[in-house]
Design a protein around this motif. Structure first.
Motif, mmCIF file in Angstrom:
data_model
loop_
_atom_site.group_PDB
_atom_site.id
_atom_site.type_symbol
_atom_site.label_atom_id
_atom_site.label_comp_id
_atom_site.label_asym_id
_atom_site.label_seq_id
_atom_site.Cartn_x
_atom_site.Cartn_y
_atom_site.Cartn_z
ATOM 1 N N THR A 69 0.815 -1.210 0.000
ATOM 2 C CA THR A 69 0.000 0.000 0.000
ATOM 3 C C THR A 69 0.846 1.256 0.000
ATOM 4 O OG1 THR A 69 -0.116 -0.001 2.414
ATOM 5 C CG2 THR A 69 -1.867 -1.166 1.218
ATOM 6 N N ASP A 70 2.149 1.116 -0.136
ATOM 7 C CA ASP A 70 3.040 2.264 -0.127
ATOM 8 C C ASP A 70 2.843 3.062 -1.406
ATOM 9 O OD1 ASP A 70 5.044 4.048 0.465
ATOM 10 O OD2 ASP A 70 6.631 2.745 -0.309
ATOM 11 N N THR A 71 2.332 4.264 -1.284
ATOM 12 C CA THR A 71 2.135 5.119 -2.456
ATOM 13 C C THR A 71 3.283 6.081 -2.636
ATOM 14 O OG1 THR A 71 0.831 6.674 -1.151
ATOM 15 C CG2 THR A 71 -0.369 4.958 -2.362
ATOM 16 N N GLY A 72 4.173 6.156 -1.685
ATOM 17 C CA GLY A 72 5.368 6.982 -1.791
ATOM 18 C C GLY A 72 5.053 8.463 -1.856
ATOM 19 N N ALA A 73 6.013 9.224 -2.319
ATOM 20 C CA ALA A 73 5.853 10.672 -2.408
ATOM 21 C C ALA A 73 6.062 11.103 -3.849
ATOM 22 C CB ALA A 73 6.840 11.351 -1.486
ATOM 23 N N LYS A 74 5.328 10.496 -4.758
ATOM 24 C CA LYS A 74 5.495 10.795 -6.168
ATOM 25 C C LYS A 74 5.087 12.223 -6.486
ATOM 26 C CE LYS A 74 4.307 9.033 -10.701
ATOM 27 N NZ LYS A 74 3.555 8.055 -11.432
ATOM 28 N N ASP A 75 3.956 12.638 -6.000
ATOM 29 C CA ASP A 75 3.485 13.990 -6.247
ATOM 30 C C ASP A 75 3.746 14.800 -4.980
ATOM 31 O OD1 ASP A 75 0.311 15.318 -7.484
ATOM 32 O OD2 ASP A 75 2.276 16.228 -7.260
ATOM 33 N N LYS A 76 4.704 15.679 -5.053
ATOM 34 C CA LYS A 76 5.125 16.416 -3.861
ATOM 35 C C LYS A 76 4.020 17.293 -3.308
ATOM 36 C CE LYS A 76 9.259 14.792 -4.009
ATOM 37 N NZ LYS A 76 9.621 13.728 -3.172
ATOM 38 N N ALA A 77 3.158 17.815 -4.169
ATOM 39 C CA ALA A 77 2.071 18.667 -3.682
ATOM 40 C C ALA A 77 1.067 17.844 -2.883
ATOM 41 C CB ALA A 77 1.371 19.340 -4.853
ATOM 42 N N VAL A 78 0.866 16.603 -3.254
ATOM 43 C CA VAL A 78 -0.081 15.746 -2.546
ATOM 44 C C VAL A 78 0.524 15.248 -1.243
ATOM 45 C CG1 VAL A 78 -1.339 13.570 -2.675
ATOM 46 C CG2 VAL A 78 -1.203 15.040 -4.671
ATOM 47 N N PHE A 164 -4.990 9.498 -12.164
ATOM 48 C CA PHE A 164 -4.717 8.205 -11.530
ATOM 49 C C PHE A 164 -3.237 8.087 -11.166
ATOM 50 C CE2 PHE A 164 -3.976 3.696 -11.163
ATOM 51 C CZ PHE A 164 -5.126 3.231 -10.550
ATOM 52 N N THR A 165 -2.361 8.571 -12.053
ATOM 53 C CA THR A 165 -0.921 8.496 -11.763
ATOM 54 C C THR A 165 -0.533 9.402 -10.605
ATOM 55 O OG1 THR A 165 -0.380 10.202 -13.387
ATOM 56 C CG2 THR A 165 -0.364 7.917 -14.154
ATOM 57 N N SER A 166 -1.332 10.440 -10.333
ATOM 58 C CA SER A 166 -1.047 11.308 -9.187
ATOM 59 C C SER A 166 -1.499 10.662 -7.881
ATOM 60 C CB SER A 166 -1.760 12.652 -9.352
ATOM 61 O OG SER A 166 -1.245 13.344 -10.453
ATOM 62 N N CYS A 167 -2.526 9.819 -7.938
ATOM 63 C CA CYS A 167 -3.066 9.207 -6.718
ATOM 64 C C CYS A 167 -2.392 7.890 -6.354
ATOM 65 C CB CYS A 167 -4.564 8.972 -6.879
ATOM 66 S SG CYS A 167 -5.524 10.495 -6.866
ATOM 67 N N TYR A 168 -1.922 7.150 -7.330
ATOM 68 C CA TYR A 168 -1.350 5.822 -7.089
ATOM 69 C C TYR A 168 0.046 5.764 -7.670
ATOM 70 C CZ TYR A 168 -6.219 4.646 -6.201
ATOM 71 O OH TYR A 168 -7.485 4.608 -5.710
ATOM 72 N N GLU A 169 0.894 4.933 -7.061
ATOM 73 C CA GLU A 169 2.263 4.799 -7.530
ATOM 74 C C GLU A 169 2.659 3.332 -7.540
ATOM 75 O OE1 GLU A 169 6.789 6.200 -6.442
ATOM 76 O OE2 GLU A 169 5.113 7.155 -5.464
ATOM 77 N N GLY A 182 -16.410 -0.657 -23.632
ATOM 78 C CA GLY A 182 -15.179 -1.436 -23.451
ATOM 79 C C GLY A 182 -14.063 -1.022 -24.381
ATOM 80 N N ASP A 183 -14.232 0.073 -25.095
ATOM 81 C CA ASP A 183 -13.192 0.568 -25.992
ATOM 82 C C ASP A 183 -12.115 1.287 -25.195
ATOM 83 O OD1 ASP A 183 -14.653 -0.296 -28.191
ATOM 84 O OD2 ASP A 183 -15.737 1.595 -28.350
ATOM 85 N N LEU A 184 -10.859 1.022 -25.547
ATOM 86 C CA LEU A 184 -9.733 1.691 -24.902
ATOM 87 C C LEU A 184 -9.700 3.153 -25.314
ATOM 88 C CD1 LEU A 184 -7.124 1.405 -23.178
ATOM 89 C CD2 LEU A 184 -5.923 0.998 -25.327
ATOM 90 N N LEU A 185 -9.647 4.023 -24.327
ATOM 91 C CA LEU A 185 -9.602 5.457 -24.613
ATOM 92 C C LEU A 185 -8.205 6.041 -24.376
ATOM 93 C CD1 LEU A 185 -12.952 6.540 -22.934
ATOM 94 C CD2 LEU A 185 -12.522 6.180 -25.352
ATOM 95 N N ALA A 186 -7.543 5.603 -23.300
ATOM 96 C CA ALA A 186 -6.218 6.131 -22.974
ATOM 97 C C ALA A 186 -5.551 5.173 -21.993
ATOM 98 C CB ALA A 186 -6.332 7.525 -22.350
ATOM 99 N N ASN A 187 -4.237 5.304 -21.866
ATOM 100 C CA ASN A 187 -3.506 4.570 -20.836
ATOM 101 C C ASN A 187 -2.269 5.372 -20.444
ATOM 102 O OD1 ASN A 187 -1.748 4.120 -22.969
ATOM 103 N ND2 ASN A 187 -2.229 1.962 -23.176
ATOM 104 N N ALA A 188 -1.730 5.017 -19.271
ATOM 105 C CA ALA A 188 -0.546 5.726 -18.758
ATOM 106 C C ALA A 188 0.184 4.822 -17.777
ATOM 107 C CB ALA A 188 -0.952 7.023 -18.067
ATOM 108 N N ASN A 189 1.470 5.055 -17.627
ATOM 109 C CA ASN A 189 2.271 4.344 -16.619
ATOM 110 C C ASN A 189 2.147 5.077 -15.296
ATOM 111 O OD1 ASN A 189 3.238 2.484 -18.484
ATOM 112 N ND2 ASN A 189 4.899 3.833 -19.075
#
Length: 190
Positions: A69-78, A164-169, A182-189
């Motif tokens: 559950t470690d989300t780390g400190a990816k987004d410093k503002a959060v 999503f990338t700002s909330c989870y790491e 069910g069509d893919l709209l976007a994705n991100a790492n």
């Protein structure tokens, strides 16, 4: 003086008298020996693959500290002003009963931009965000958008993936945003 002749034995096929029946067979070369290079290369490659598998198993078993559950400190503002103790205190029983979509929307409402907050209102379901192992994490976000990659909603889908990338790491995570069909709209790492 007379010349003495030594008796010579005739050799077959050399002009001497031929014998009746079958003679000696003509010279036949031995078949070539099979090369063992293919076996050596095959077993060598098999050994390399086995080595990578063993390294992967050892890394999975011994790597990490086990805190999924470690989300780390990816987004410093959060992450500003948050400590691990305050995160544990916030995990109340009411928060555990929220769905993943509600938790994601709450995270964006807390730390997202105005456009991200507006785009996240279209999220209907989130899967795969609760369990992460940092090896191959895959989360899916379902929305009420229609169309595929070339739709008018693709910009909002990219905003959802960004939020999503700002909330989870994760060290090796991929979030995919899907439309209602069910069509893919976007994705991100993430």
């Amino acid at each position: 003086m007379s010349q003495q002749q030594y008796p010579q034995q005739p050799q077959p096929g050399w002009g001497g008298p031929q014998q009746q029946g079958y003679g000696t067979p003509p010279f036949q070369p031995q078949p070539p020996k099979k090369s063992k290079a293919g076996k050596i290369v095959g077993f060598g490659c098999l050994g390399v693959v086995a080595l990578f598998v063993l390294i992967g198993i050892a890394a999975a078993a011994g790597g990490g500290n086990g805190d999924s559950t470690d989300t780390g400190a990816k987004d410093k503002a959060v992450a500003a002003g948050r400590t691990p103790e305050s995160d544990k205190a916030e995990a109340t029983p009411a928060q555990k009963t929220k769905t993943q979509a509600e938790q994601f929307k709450a995270c964006v409402a807390k730390s997202g931009t105005g456009t991200e907050k507006k785009a996240v209102q279209h999220v209907t379901k989130v899967t795969g965000a609760d369990k992460r192992n940092d090896i191959l994490d895959s989360a899916e976000v379902y929305t009420d958008f229609t169309g595929g990659l070339m739709s008018d909603n693709q910009g909002d889908a990219k905003l959802i993936a960004s939020a999503f990338t700002s909330c989870y790491e994760s060290k090796n995570g991929l979030v995919s945003v899907y439309g209602q069909d069910g069509d893919l709209l976007a994705n991100a790492n993430y």
